[in-house]
Design a protein around this motif. Structure first.
Motif, PDB file in Angstrom:
ATOM      1  N   ARG A  54       0.766  -1.256  -0.071  1.00 21.10           N
ATOM      2  CA  ARG A  54       0.113   0.003   0.117  1.00 21.10           C
ATOM      3  C   ARG A  54       0.941   1.208  -0.088  1.00 21.10           C
ATOM      4  O   ARG A  54       0.506   2.068  -0.702  1.00 21.10           O
ATOM      5  N   THR A  58       1.783   3.468  -3.753  1.00 20.19           N
ATOM      6  CA  THR A  58       1.253   4.766  -3.612  1.00 20.19           C
ATOM      7  C   THR A  58       2.405   5.678  -3.556  1.00 20.19           C
ATOM      8  O   THR A  58       2.395   6.727  -4.378  1.00 20.19           O
ATOM      9  N   ILE A  74      -6.514  -3.411 -10.924  1.00 19.38           N
ATOM     10  CA  ILE A  74      -6.599  -3.359  -9.232  1.00 19.38           C
ATOM     11  C   ILE A  74      -7.375  -4.726  -8.687  1.00 19.38           C
ATOM     12  O   ILE A  74      -7.988  -5.139  -9.530  1.00 19.38           O
ATOM     13  N   TYR A  95      -2.181  -1.632  -9.596  1.00 20.77           N
ATOM     14  CA  TYR A  95      -2.322  -1.068  -8.195  1.00 20.77           C
ATOM     15  C   TYR A  95      -2.861  -1.938  -7.432  1.00 20.77           C
ATOM     16  O   TYR A  95      -3.741  -1.648  -6.558  1.00 20.77           O
ATOM     17  N   GLU A 104     -11.660  -0.936   0.148  1.00 14.01           N
ATOM     18  CA  GLU A 104     -10.437  -0.179  -0.361  1.00 14.01           C
ATOM     19  C   GLU A 104     -10.568   0.231  -1.688  1.00 14.01           C
ATOM     20  O   GLU A 104      -9.702   0.957  -2.280  1.00 14.01           O
ATOM     21  N   TYR A 108      -8.732   3.795  -3.555  1.00 15.64           N
ATOM     22  CA  TYR A 108      -7.009   3.693  -4.372  1.00 15.64           C
ATOM     23  C   TYR A 108      -7.517   4.103  -5.730  1.00 15.64           C
ATOM     24  O   TYR A 108      -6.750   4.394  -6.482  1.00 15.64           O
ATOM     25  N   TYR A 111      -7.551   7.869  -5.889  1.00 10.60           N
ATOM     26  CA  TYR A 111      -6.039   8.399  -5.769  1.00 10.60           C
ATOM     27  C   TYR A 111      -5.669   8.230  -7.131  1.00 10.60           C
ATOM     28  O   TYR A 111      -4.870   9.085  -7.802  1.00 10.60           O
ATOM     29  N   SER A 143      -6.625   4.494   3.550  1.00 13.27           N
ATOM     30  CA  SER A 143      -5.745   4.675   2.378  1.00 13.27           C
ATOM     31  C   SER A 143      -5.185   6.272   2.742  1.00 13.27           C
ATOM     32  O   SER A 143      -4.019   6.361   2.296  1.00 13.27           O
ATOM     33  N   TYR A 146      -1.426   6.033   4.077  1.00 12.16           N
ATOM     34  CA  TYR A 146      -0.331   6.055   3.096  1.00 12.16           C
ATOM     35  C   TYR A 146      -0.193   7.137   2.115  1.00 12.16           C
ATOM     36  O   TYR A 146       0.852   7.471   1.771  1.00 12.16           O
ATOM     37  N   ILE A 147      -1.390   7.596   1.817  1.00 14.49           N
ATOM     38  CA  ILE A 147      -1.132   8.728   0.593  1.00 14.49           C
ATOM     39  C   ILE A 147      -0.720  10.203   1.474  1.00 14.49           C
ATOM     40  O   ILE A 147       0.016  10.635   0.918  1.00 14.49           O
TER      41      ILE A 147
END
Length: 345
Positions: A54, A58, A74, A95, A104, A108, A111, A143, A146-147
């Motif tokens: 993750r 990212t 994905i 991804y 999730e 994602y 993003y 998420s 991580y972002i």
């Protein structure tokens, strides 16, 4: 004069003992780059262990000066083994993340779309057995964690000081030097997964899975009542994007076991009806064929080898030429499909 010499020696000692090692650690971590904060390649970082996908993927998206793709792929850890380079005539970013929960998917996708600066032409999305299980909760970090870390302007630098980064760098350095990793999954610097893991444990793993499945009470199974709405949220968010939904590919014996339980079979059929209602059709890799009946194609009961991922991509792009492993399910043939998978034809 003596005090001046003492101060100079202290300064020099400090540089030697503290500053130079720190610079060395930072330089080594940068050179190996186990967090994918940079894009350089060398012969000592061409094997990278995906210890926190993750964050890694990212970071990968955020660190590229130009993130420009036609399509997005994905799904779960299974899909990490699908080499996006096998897609013809389109640039695809993979991804996929280990143990990806249905909750999730949308964050994602959002993003990746944001960083792409335009909607993807196509989203290839794996949906899998148990993704609709209401008992399976999302235990992964949000998420946003991580972002936000990836976009922190100081993160690239501060991560170079990290002990955990150094440990990962050393491990990646060693396996790159040997050009071999005997664990379940490593990546190259272009986000392509690979494995040389043996499947000799499959008989033992099967007994473990079978015992777990057969001892689980049927009445404890709960279909996620919000599952269909979650699919609709993805569909409605990107009305102009072609969304190709495909299922997890699993050994035939595992599929038979799942469908032998009435509660699971009912949930399975409801799942397909929900997917078809939302997306119109489903590219199903569930069946009994040369791939699913040959355990040499799998290294455990959940994951196939990368060569099978390549075949799946070819089937998705050329379904009419791959009817032996792919069944496109829609409202007109869904009952026929249920008969086929239940009878094992």
């Amino acid at each position: 004069m003596g005090s001046e010499i003492w101060m100079k020696r202290l300064l020099l000692t400090t540089i030697i003992i503290i500053i130079l090692p720190v610079i060395g650690v930072m330089g080594f971590n940068y050179y190996i780059d186990p967090l994918w904060n940079y894009s350089h390649k060398n012969r000592f970082n061409d094997f990278q262990i995906g210890f926190d996908e993750r964050q890694l993927k990212t970071n990968y998206i955020n660190s590229r000066s130009k993130f420009d793709y036609d399509s997005l792929l994905i799904g779960t850890s299974r899909v990490t083994y699908m080499n996006y380079n096998e897609f013809e005539n389109e640039k695809v970013f993979n991804y996929s993340l280990s143990s990806m929960h249905i909750d999730e998917y949308l964050p994602y996708i959002e993003y990746a779309t944001k960083k792409n600066h335009k909607e993807f032409d196509t989203i290839y999305m794996e949906l899998y057995v148990d993704s609709y299980d209401g008992n399976v909760k999302n235990t992964n970090k949000d998420s946003k964690v991580y972002i936000e870390k990836a976009e922190d302007p100081f993160y690239k630098i501060t991560s170079l000081f990290s002990q955990s980064t150094l440990e990962s760098s050393i491990e990646n350095f060693n396996i790159s030097k040997m050009n071999l990793y005997d664990g379940p999954r490593s990546y190259n610097r272009d986000n392509v997964a690979q494995t040389t893991l043996s499947n000799e444990a499959i008989p033992r793993l099967w007994m473990k899975f079978k015992d777990f499945f057969e001892t689980k009470p049927s009445d404890s199974y709960v279909y996620d009542s919000e599952y269909k709405q979650k699919l609709m949220d993805i569909r409605n968010k990107y009305p102009n994007t072609k969304i190709v939904v495909f299922t997890d590919l699993m050994p035939a014996e595992k599929l038979k076991l799942i469908l032998s339980n009435e509660a699971y079979r009912n949930a399975y059929e409801r799942w397909y009806r929900d997917m078809v209602d939302v997306f119109g059709e489903v590219y199903s890799f569930h069946g009994y064929n040369r791939i699913t009946e040959n355990l040499d194609n799998f290294f455990d009961w959940f994951h196939y080898y990368p060569k099978i991922g390549d075949e799946m991509i070819h089937a998705i792009q050329e379904p009419s030429e791959n009817k032996d492993i792919l069944y496109i399910v829609n409202e007109n043939n869904i009952e026929e499909f249920f008969d086929v998978v239940e009878k094992g034809d």
